[in-house]
Design an enzyme around this catalytic site. Structure first.
Site, PDB file in Angstrom:
ATOM      1  N   ASP A 199       3.196  12.092   5.128  1.00  0.00           N
ATOM      2  CA  ASP A 199       4.208  11.127   5.552  1.00  0.00           C
ATOM      3  C   ASP A 199       3.986  10.691   6.987  1.00  0.00           C
ATOM      4  OD1 ASP A 199       4.967  13.588   6.718  1.00  0.00           O
ATOM      5  OD2 ASP A 199       6.454  13.947   5.163  1.00  0.00           O
ATOM      6  N   ASP A 246      17.438  21.224   2.563  1.00  0.00           N
ATOM      7  CA  ASP A 246      18.100  20.576   1.433  1.00  0.00           C
ATOM      8  C   ASP A 246      17.163  20.425   0.242  1.00  0.00           C
ATOM      9  OD1 ASP A 246      16.404  18.622   2.385  1.00  0.00           O
ATOM     10  OD2 ASP A 246      17.967  17.138   2.804  1.00  0.00           O
ATOM     11  N   HIS A 295      14.048  19.175   0.237  1.00  0.00           N
ATOM     12  CA  HIS A 295      13.095  18.062   0.214  1.00  0.00           C
ATOM     13  C   HIS A 295      11.673  18.556   0.458  1.00  0.00           C
ATOM     14  CE1 HIS A 295      13.735  17.889   4.723  1.00  0.00           C
ATOM     15  NE2 HIS A 295      12.435  17.686   4.677  1.00  0.00           N
ATOM     16  N   GLU A 355      14.006  12.892   0.047  1.00  0.00           N
ATOM     17  CA  GLU A 355      15.338  13.446   0.235  1.00  0.00           C
ATOM     18  C   GLU A 355      16.047  13.636  -1.109  1.00  0.00           C
ATOM     19  OE1 GLU A 355      15.916  14.523   3.012  1.00  0.00           O
ATOM     20  OE2 GLU A 355      15.660  13.126   4.679  1.00  0.00           O
TER      21      GLU A 355
END
Length: 261
Positions: free
Chosen positions: A67, A136, A138, A143
């Protein structure tokens, strides 16, 4: 998904580096997927030690980043291409020209994302993908709510992720970009070996959901339950919520030595 429970961050890094070393002994021109963040730093340090000691060479390797932030200037120290250059490239003998990433400064974002997908395909796909795991759930910047079949695209970062990453921006959440380009869950799922490293008690809920919960977009990393060759290396704090922890450890004790990860 294979679960490996270790005592220390150092042990996690050595086990991951062993898998990478084995890959490049068998195929010196293999394709490595590289991640940023805190989780892979120990791996890169161990790979650097082995390269310096003559035990390993990545001279013929190719690498692809997961990314990139959108909009950070080329000289920004937290632009992921610069982070990778500092934390990975500088420690090993890979040719910097063979390290590729999505273009966070592209004027035509959809075309840049499509081109990156094509670059990965042209390289023959990724042999081993290093992954971290967000609190979370990811992976990369996919996400919660991300499509399990998603491809490289622009994403808006959640407040939680921006808060988690503020430590890299002098603890200023507002300095963390709101958007990124990221490989999708479908893209990541096409790698031949997915290798996740997660340490610390703050990752325990995510580890539990990704490993033992349902496959769901609410915990994006859970897509790796469907992967034919996925490994997650966790320390005891990160494994503290795993219901089958003792079973995973029993499997590791009984695993044939020749099998590797």
């Amino acid at each position: 998904m294979e679960v490996v429970i270790v005592e220390t961050d150092r042990e996690a890094a050595v086990i991951a580096a062993d898998a990478i070393s084995r890959l490049f002994r068998e195929n010196p021109s293999a394709v490595l997927g590289i991640a940023t963040g805190s989780s892979p730093l120990g791996i890169y340090d161990e790979l650097g030690r082995r390269v310096t000691g003559g035990e390993l060479s990545l001279a013929d390797a190719r690498a692809f980043m997961l990314d990139e932030y959108v909009g950070l200037p080329e000289d920004h120290p937290e632009r992921y291409r610069n982070v990778v250059a500092r934390d990975f490239v500088a420690k090993v003998d890979i040719d910097r020209a063979n390290v590729h990433g999505p273009d966070g400064l592209a004027k035509d974002v959809p075309q840049a994302c499509a081109s990156y997908e094509q670059q990965i395909r042209d390289a023959g796909g990724i042999d081993l993908q290093i992954l971290g795991l967000g609190t979370d759930g990811h992976i990369a910047f996919n996400e919660p709510g991300s499509s399990l079949g998603s491809r490289t695209r622009i994403k808006m970062l959640t407040s939680q992720t921006r808060s988690d990453n503020a430590r890299f921006f002098d603890d200023q959440v507002d300095a963390v970009p709101q958007h990124c380009l990221t490989q999708g869950l479908g893209t990541i799922s096409e790698c031949r070996h997915a290798l996740v490293v997660a340490t610390g008690r703050h990752k325990a809920q995510a580890v539990h959901q990704v490993v033992e919960g349902p496959v769901t977009a609410m915990w994006p990393g859970s897509v790796l339950q469907l992967h034919p060759h996925a490994t997650i290396i966790v320390d005891r704090p990160a494994a503290s919520r795993l219901q089958l922890a003792s079973y995973y450890e029993e499997i590791q004790r009984g695993k044939p030595a020749w099998q590797g990860l």
